[in-house]
Design an enzyme around this catalytic site. Structure first.
Site, PDB file in Angstrom:
ATOM      1  N   GLY A  29     -23.244 -32.340  -7.735  1.00  0.00           N
ATOM      2  CA  GLY A  29     -23.391 -31.843  -9.095  1.00  0.00           C
ATOM      3  C   GLY A  29     -23.223 -32.922 -10.146  1.00  0.00           C
ATOM      4  O   GLY A  29     -23.656 -32.772 -11.286  1.00  0.00           O
ATOM      5  N   LYS A  41     -28.882 -30.589 -12.154  1.00  0.00           N
ATOM      6  CA  LYS A  41     -28.405 -30.084 -13.431  1.00  0.00           C
ATOM      7  C   LYS A  41     -28.581 -31.096 -14.572  1.00  0.00           C
ATOM      8  O   LYS A  41     -28.697 -30.706 -15.734  1.00  0.00           O
ATOM      9  CB  LYS A  41     -26.939 -29.652 -13.298  1.00  0.00           C
ATOM     10  CG  LYS A  41     -26.763 -28.452 -12.353  1.00  0.00           C
ATOM     11  CD  LYS A  41     -27.507 -27.244 -12.846  1.00  0.00           C
ATOM     12  CE  LYS A  41     -27.617 -26.102 -11.846  1.00  0.00           C
ATOM     13  NZ  LYS A  41     -26.393 -25.628 -11.245  1.00  0.00           N
ATOM     14  N   CYS A 101     -21.220 -17.279  -8.561  1.00  0.00           N
ATOM     15  CA  CYS A 101     -21.132 -15.855  -8.895  1.00  0.00           C
ATOM     16  C   CYS A 101     -22.230 -15.025  -8.248  1.00  0.00           C
ATOM     17  O   CYS A 101     -22.599 -13.972  -8.762  1.00  0.00           O
ATOM     18  CB  CYS A 101     -21.159 -15.673 -10.413  1.00  0.00           C
ATOM     19  SG  CYS A 101     -19.695 -16.289 -11.248  1.00  0.00           S
ATOM     20  N   GLY A 102     -22.767 -15.491  -7.130  1.00  0.00           N
ATOM     21  CA  GLY A 102     -23.628 -14.624  -6.344  1.00  0.00           C
ATOM     22  C   GLY A 102     -25.119 -14.807  -6.491  1.00  0.00           C
ATOM     23  O   GLY A 102     -25.887 -13.961  -6.026  1.00  0.00           O
ATOM     24  N   ASP A 159     -31.389 -20.857  -7.774  1.00  0.00           N
ATOM     25  CA  ASP A 159     -30.542 -21.510  -8.773  1.00  0.00           C
ATOM     26  C   ASP A 159     -31.228 -21.772 -10.107  1.00  0.00           C
ATOM     27  O   ASP A 159     -30.632 -21.553 -11.143  1.00  0.00           O
ATOM     28  CB  ASP A 159     -30.016 -22.833  -8.210  1.00  0.00           C
ATOM     29  CG  ASP A 159     -28.899 -23.422  -9.050  1.00  0.00           C
ATOM     30  OD1 ASP A 159     -28.016 -22.659  -9.474  1.00  0.00           O
ATOM     31  OD2 ASP A 159     -28.906 -24.643  -9.284  1.00  0.00           O
ATOM     32  N   ASN A 202     -15.690 -24.679  -3.231  1.00  0.00           N
ATOM     33  CA  ASN A 202     -17.007 -25.151  -3.650  1.00  0.00           C
ATOM     34  C   ASN A 202     -17.734 -25.880  -2.522  1.00  0.00           C
ATOM     35  O   ASN A 202     -18.682 -26.626  -2.767  1.00  0.00           O
ATOM     36  CB  ASN A 202     -16.880 -26.074  -4.875  1.00  0.00           C
ATOM     37  CG  ASN A 202     -18.202 -26.271  -5.601  1.00  0.00           C
ATOM     38  OD1 ASN A 202     -19.065 -25.386  -5.598  1.00  0.00           O
ATOM     39  ND2 ASN A 202     -18.381 -27.428  -6.216  1.00  0.00           N
ATOM     40  N   ALA A 203     -17.312 -25.666  -1.278  1.00  0.00           N
ATOM     41  CA  ALA A 203     -18.014 -26.256  -0.136  1.00  0.00           C
ATOM     42  C   ALA A 203     -19.448 -25.728  -0.101  1.00  0.00           C
ATOM     43  O   ALA A 203     -19.709 -24.569  -0.434  1.00  0.00           O
ATOM     44  CB  ALA A 203     -17.289 -25.921   1.158  1.00  0.00           C
ATOM     45  N   ARG A 204     -20.369 -26.569   0.363  1.00  0.00           N
ATOM     46  CA  ARG A 204     -21.800 -26.262   0.225  1.00  0.00           C
ATOM     47  C   ARG A 204     -22.572 -26.497   1.523  1.00  0.00           C
ATOM     48  O   ARG A 204     -22.135 -27.213   2.420  1.00  0.00           O
ATOM     49  CB  ARG A 204     -22.413 -27.172  -0.846  1.00  0.00           C
ATOM     50  CG  ARG A 204     -21.773 -27.072  -2.219  1.00  0.00           C
ATOM     51  CD  ARG A 204     -22.404 -26.027  -3.073  1.00  0.00           C
ATOM     52  NE  ARG A 204     -21.875 -25.975  -4.426  1.00  0.00           N
ATOM     53  CZ  ARG A 204     -22.525 -25.479  -5.471  1.00  0.00           C
ATOM     54  NH1 ARG A 204     -23.742 -24.996  -5.313  1.00  0.00           N
ATOM     55  NH2 ARG A 204     -21.977 -25.442  -6.663  1.00  0.00           N
TER      56      ARG A 204
END
Length: 653
Positions: free
Chosen positions: A240, A247, A293-294, A309, A407-409
């Site tokens: 990020g 972003k 948040c889903g 996203d 926040n693992a991805r």
């Protein structure tokens, strides 16, 4: 007003390359024969000068021009392994990456917009003046890649040929970042300059992880130069903060939509998914929610997956709203991803056949990843974001270290998913008929409600309130999250809001194609609706029913109950959807708990938004008009029925 190309271009000044001839001379000096031949396939002056200046400023030991071939991808993956940025796992094609344990999310406190002296930025963001940014970049980035390999990638954020796609350079010394870009974005080396000519611009991203030491993190920075659409990132590793195609460039796309879009374009923090309706109909939905948040869960609940996203939206010549996904992969949070709520994603994560980069999960002694909420028996030891781990381990503050970071991805290509839609690569995008806004709301709004018109819909987006998630370092509590896009709005909120009203209310959209706009909330808890405990009042999979109802509402197939906040479903329409879509009984008692209006909670939220926006400059009066209209209607309901109003009472009128 944002001015393009205002002030010095920092990388150009520090690199010192002003002409194509100077760029070519540097390439001849710094690139080996193979990569010199590759870059000579490019001819666009601005592209060549940007790349040359990044090389001159960062001074890498080697420059690798990534053309997107299988051989290039294999080289980059192996480079990540050789550098220790990734390690192989037991399942073929899977690797693990660990960020520094102190950098497990966006470093919002060290993220800045580079601003000219008279330029206004969002009140929710940090800014640094251009001259000050130049000083920091010179001090921290000059020579930062000494001895390292710089990888130069040329990408397109969106399908080639799409009206709202954006070309972007990703220049980095992190093989992990480049590997991630190859999964998440479309390498467009052969089409890049053609797309730059067609669209009239490109973004540039320059990143170096530096020495990747915890002691360097206080000096980590993410700078975004809006005027020259160039980002700088250094001394950081979390995607990020480093994969600025994501972003960082989303912010530039927001600027482009707000200040150049003329009410015909938006750049949103939204999933895109297609919902099957009656008689073979497919209805496309785009929905916003803050990170964590889903969005991925909601996107996967659809029948035809495009993205989870980001969305670029525009009004086309046929008077419809079209959407594309700038990405072609998922950088998804894995906490609470399990077979019950996310069966298709779990299939790809637990079975061979897909390339996956894991980050910040636990890897057991057999090389298998594990994470919190996966519905499986957890191991008692392994290695995670904190280092060697065993059950009961506590950190220096005495707090137990979880099996995986919240926040693992996982990073995986969208095309790996069973519900992936070929429309994800369609240059014409998908016709979007439903827009949703949601957040982690445990106690206020019902699971789904539809705005009375586009202005009310924009206000739903403006008024998202959500519990903070682990995607931002240090974030806690409940906060406002306008359009779930606030961290990525560079300019004044009033400018962004006006663009929203202008777009969704635009007469260029045919009335029979105008999207319905809705709130979506599957985070209500039992204790907020007369019960006890913080368990969800429902299940994640219920979102299929909410989306199914919205699909039918968009086409006028179902009636609704009129309320001051918008239209809510009738029980007789929801009950069969639960039965047919998720094979689940839906008792009337649960419906009443979920869809009764808790007036005082909604009024408190209304007052919060009115007060907060009242402190901002140039907020469109239309926002306050809508909030005032809703407040008056809610107070009238409370006077007639009391603080809790049931759907049956609403039907009584």
């Amino acid at each position: 007003m944002l001015k393009k190309n205002e002030g010095i271009d920092i990388v150009k000044e520090l690199g010192g390359i002003q002409t194509v001839e100077e760029a070519q001379a540097l390439f001849e000096q710094r690139l080996d024969a193979e990569h010199l031949a590759r870059i000579r396939r490019l001819s666009h002056p601005e592209v060549l000068i940007k790349i040359a200046n990044a090389i001159a400023m960062c001074d890498p030991g080697r420059v690798y021009i990534n053309t997107g071939t299988d051989a290039d991808r294999a080289f980059i993956r192996q480079l990540a392994l050789n550098k220790g940025e990734e390690a192989v796992l037991a399942m073929d094609g899977h690797t693990i990456h660990y960020d520094l344990k102190e950098e497990q999310g966006r470093i919002i406190d060290r993220t800045y917009y580079i601003a000219n002296p008279d330029e206004k930025i969002s009140s929710l963001a940090n800014k640094i003046l251009r001259d000050d940014a130049r000083t920091v970049v010179r001090e921290k980035m000059a020579g930062i890649m000494n001895g390292a390999t710089m990888v130069v990638g040329l990408y397109i954020r969106g399908p080639v040929g799409a009206a709202a796609s954006n070309p972007a350079l990703e220049i980095t010394s992190s093989a992990y970042v480049s590997h991630s870009a190859e999964i998440l974005y479309r390498n467009a080396f052969d089409d890049f300059e053609k797309e730059v000519e067609r669209l009239g611009h490109f973004y540039t991203n320059v990143h170096s992880e530096g020495l990747n030491r915890p002691e360097d993190l206080p000096n980590a920075r993410v700078f975004m130069d809006r005027s020259h659409r160039t980002t700088y990132s250094f001394n950081c590793t979390y995607a990020g903060n480093t994969l600025l195609l994501k972003k960082g460039n989303h912010r530039f796309s927001v600027d482009k939509a707000v200040y150049e879009g003329k009410g015909l374009e938006l750049a949103e923090h939204m999933f895109i998914t297609g919902i099957d309706g009656p008689d073979g109909r497919v209805t496309w939905v785009a929905g916003a929610a803050p990170s964590g948040c889903g969005k991925t869960t909601t996107a996967m609940a659809g029948n035809h997956f495009v993205g989870d996203d980001l969305a670029q939206m525009w009004i086309d010549g046929n008077k419809s709203v079209r959407s594309i996904n700038p990405e072609c992969g998922i950088f998804g949070i894995v906490e609470d991803v399990n077979r019950e709520g996310d069966p298709m994603l779990m299939d790809r994560l637990r079975n061979p056949g897909s390339e996956v980069i894991w980050s910040n999960v636990l890897i057991d002694e057999d090389g298998v990843p594990h994470w919190k909420g996966n519905g499986e028996t957890p191991p008692t030891r392994g290695r995670n974001f904190h280092g060697p781990w065993k059950k009961g381990l506590v950190d220096s503050g005495g707090k137990e270290v979880p099996i995986s970071h919240p926040n693992a991805r996982c990073t995986i290509a969208s095309s790996a998913l069973a519900n992936y839609s070929d429309m994800a690569e369609a240059a014409e995008g998908v016709e979007t008929r439903v827009i949703t806004y949601s957040g982690r709301d445990s106690d206020t709004m019902p699971p789904v409600w539809v705005a009375k018109n586009s202005a009310h819909g924009v206000v739903i987006g403006a008024c998202i309130v959500s519990a903070a998630t682990a995607t931002e370092v240090g974030a806690t509590g409940v906060k406002r999250a306008p359009w779930a896009n606030a961290p990525f709005i560079p300019g004044a909120l009033g400018d962004y809001m006006k663009a929203q009203f202008d777009f969704f209310g635009n007469a260029a959209i045919a009335e029979n194609k105008r999207p319905i706009m809705a709130g979506l909330n599957y985070f209500l808890t039992h204790e907020a609706r007369g019960g006890s405990g913080t368990k969800l009042l429902g299940e994640k999979k219920d979102v299929k029913a909410w989306l199914g109802w919205l699909e039918r509402r968009a086409h006028g197939d179902v009636e609704a109950i009129d309320t001051p906040i918008g239209f809510i479903p009738r029980y007789e329409d929801l009950k069969p959807l639960f039965e047919t879509l998720i094979d689940k009984a839906y008792p009337k008692e649960l419906y009443e708990r979920q869809f009764s209006l808790y007036i005082d909670n909604i009024l408190a939220r209304n007052d919060l938004q009115t007060t907060a926006y009242g402190k901002e400059e140039n907020i469109p009066q239309l926002l306050f008009d809508v909030l005032g209209e809703q407040r008056d209607g809610l107070i009238d309901l409370k006077n007639r029925f009391g603080p809790v109003v049931t759907p049956d009472q609403l039907l009584e009128g």
